[in-house]
Each structure stands twice: as structure tokens, then as C-alpha cells.
Design an enzyme around this catalytic site. Structure first.
Site, mmCIF file in Angstrom:
data_model
loop_
_atom_site.group_PDB
_atom_site.id
_atom_site.type_symbol
_atom_site.label_atom_id
_atom_site.label_comp_id
_atom_site.label_asym_id
_atom_site.label_seq_id
_atom_site.Cartn_x
_atom_site.Cartn_y
_atom_site.Cartn_z
ATOM 1 C CE LYS A 75 -3.540 -0.461 -0.420
ATOM 2 N NZ LYS A 75 -4.196 -0.785 -1.721
ATOM 3 C CE1 TYR A 80 0.391 15.230 -13.469
ATOM 4 C CE2 TYR A 80 0.307 15.065 -11.073
ATOM 5 C CZ TYR A 80 0.508 15.815 -12.223
ATOM 6 O OH TYR A 80 0.815 17.146 -12.111
ATOM 7 N NE ARG A 87 -11.388 0.048 -2.327
ATOM 8 C CZ ARG A 87 -10.595 -0.997 -2.519
ATOM 9 N NH1 ARG A 87 -9.682 -1.307 -1.617
ATOM 10 N NH2 ARG A 87 -10.671 -1.714 -3.614
ATOM 11 C CB THR A 137 4.328 -1.602 -5.166
ATOM 12 O OG1 THR A 137 3.035 -2.174 -4.907
ATOM 13 C CG2 THR A 137 5.087 -1.468 -3.849
ATOM 14 C CB SER A 186 -3.796 2.688 2.667
ATOM 15 O OG SER A 186 -4.051 2.253 1.358
#
Length: 301
Positions: A57, A248, A266, A60, A148
Site C-alpha cells: 500500500k 495522474y 479508495r 508499488t 490504507s
């Protein structure tokens, strides 16, 4: 009668000459066929020269997709989990190589499995595969990373109609941070990096700022190119800001665009500000130790 015989001999000589020419053409065509082309034979699956080892998280997938914009990079599309899953590791390097993309000589194969970073057995196993492999570690605020991490687990449990606890119930025990919580342990970057640096020299590990990669990808990608000794091919024109998604997206040289899937970005699971402040205080000393190890600091809570 004599003229007829001479004419027949002449025709036979002409046919023999034509046959020799045809055979030479066929032989030349055989040497240049696609199946025997040297460039085709040079394309093969190779063990990775670069591994994105974590963090979970931390960004990667974004890093992998952005590196894949480079023409000299080919990436394994799925997380292989070769070094940290015993069932996979027992299959050996031939199996691992078979999970890699086909590449040409001079291209770099990149694999990413964020679970490698926090797995104690992995650094030595990676070194045994290739002691010269280059390692990419992308990090973000460990408190945000923990939230996350929980959010992904929560989403999976809800999707499968499984019971779940709130983040605060898992994180706090009797009002204090519970050090046994696994998502918390994954955010203790200094402990995990220490194991990697017991095996690999510091110059083989490049640290990527995950928050900076999301805010402005190009500078972080340029640093990664230099670390990997790649010619500078990724440019600012490879990125455009998607106002709908809020981050982006990528634009390849061929004009194809790609945004990360819906799981990225999310909304986080709820956590009270009081609990989050406790979490930030808990990480203060571990973060300081990590900053000393990598020789740079980050704007974390």
C-alpha cells in the site's frame, strides 16, 4: 536429326541452370525465415534485474506501471510471491523465470511483490538468486499506509460477506497502540530495511517517495532511471492529471493512456483523530531511525 539432338541438349542445359538458381533462392529464403532469425531467438524470459520489494500500500503498482513506460523496461504483470511463499519457492528458479516477460538483450526485467519487504526470509533468498539485483523500495507515511492497508482488508471482507472489526478495535488495546497488530508491524520500515541491509549494500537499494510520486511523478521517475542506469526516456508528457480521479494517469509514446484501477485512491476507513494522533506519536521514533538509515527525511506525521 543432328540438329534435333543438339537442340534437346541445349534445352536440358538451360533447365539445369534454372534449377540451380531456384535451389539457391530457396536456401537463402530458408536462412532468413522468422523461425531462424537471430533477433527472434534472442528474445527470452530472464530473471529480474530489478525487484520492487515494497512497501505494501505504498504505491508499488503505480511505480511499476510508470517504469513500464520506458522502452528498455519489461515488467511482470502479476505479483509473483516467489520468495515469500514456500509453495512457490520450492518450484525453483525455472518456475520463477517462467513468470517473467520476454525481453531482448539490454532490456531490464522488473518484478514487484510488496510482501517481500517485511518477510524475514526474503533478503537472503533474493541475494542467492542474484547478489547484484537492484531493489526499489517505495514508502509513504506509515500511519497513512496502515489505514490504507486496513481499508483494503476491510473491502475484501465486506465483498466476501465476512465479519470484520473496526480499525480502532484492532489498533488500540486498553486505550494504547497494540504493537502486535500486523498492519502496524508492516509500517515499521526501519526494522525491515535493517534485514535487507544485512544482506545488500545500501547503494543497491533505491528509496522512492510514494507521496511525491503521486503529486508529481516525473522527478521521482527520473531518479529511478538514473539508479537503474537507464537512458532518460520518460518525460513529463507521459503524465496527465485526471481531475475526475484526482491523480495522474499515464500516456505512452504510442498515445495510449492508462489510469490505475478503482482500488487506487479508495476512500480510507474511518479512524478518530485521537487514535490517529496516538499512531503518529507511536511512529515518531521508528521514523527517525528509518530517516537515518536512508539518509533523507520525509514529511510524515
Amino acid at each position: 536429326m543432328l540438329w534435333t539432338v543438339l537442340l534437346a541438349l541445349l534445352v536440358l542445359l538451360l533447365l539445369q541452370t534454372q534449377l540451380c538458381v531456384c535451389l539457391r533462392v530457396l536456401r537463402v529464403a530458408g536462412y532468413s525465415s522468422p523461425s531462424s532469425s537471430p533477433s527472434r531467438n534472442a528474445t527470452q524470459q530472464r530473471l529480474p534485474g530489478v525487484i520492487i520489494i515494497g512497501v505494501r500500500k505504498g504505491g508499488t503498482r503505480a511505480l511499476l506501471e510508470m517504469l513500464n513506460l520506458h522502452p528498455d523496461v519489461e515488467v511482470a504483470k502479476a505479483e509473483v510471491h516467489y520468495f515469500n511463499v514456500e509453495e512457490h519457492y520450492r518450484r525453483g528458479l525455472a518456475w520463477y523465470r517462467a513468470q517473467m516477460p520476454f525481453t531482448l538483450p539490454g532490456q531490464v526485467t522488473v518484478e514487484k511483490t510488496p510482501g517481500y519487504f517485511a518477510s524475514p526470509e526474503v533478503p537472503q533468498r533474493v541475494w542467492e538468486m542474484n547478489p547484484a539485483v537492484r531493489l526499489l523500495l517505495i514508502v509513504r507515511d506509515p500511519a497513512e499506509r496502515l489505514v490504507s492497508d486496513y481499508t483494503q482488508v476491510l473491502h475484501n471482507r465486506v465483498t466476501r460477506h465476512k465479519p470484520y472489526q473496526s480499525l480502532e478495535e484492532l489498533l488500540l488495546r486498553h486505550g494504547h497502540i497494540d504493537p502486535a497488530y500486523k498492519a502496524l508491524q508492516r509500517s515499521l520500515y526501519h526494522q525491515h530495511l535493517d534485514r535487507w541491509l544485512d544482506v545488500f549494500p545500501r547503494e543497491q537499494v533505491h528509496v522512492v517517495d510514494g507521496e511525491a510520486l503521486i503529486r508529481d511523478p516525473f522527478p521521482e521517475l527520473r531518479r529511478a532511471e538514473r539508479f537503474l542506469d537507464l537512458p532518460p526516456r520518460i518525460t513529463p508528457s507521459n503524465f496527465y492529471f485526471n481531475t475526475t480521479k484526482g491523480f495522474y494517469c499515464l500516456l505512452s509514446a504510442g498515445g495510449h493512456d492508462k489510469c490505475l484501477d478503482e482500488s487506487k485512491g479508495r476512500p480510507h476507513a474511518p479512524l478518530s483523530s485521537r487514535a490517529f494522533r496516538k499512531l503518529c506519536r507511536y511512529f515518531k521514533e521508528p521514523n527517525r531511525l528509518f530517516f537515518e538509515m536512508v539518509g533523507r527525511s520525509f514529511s510524515w506525521c
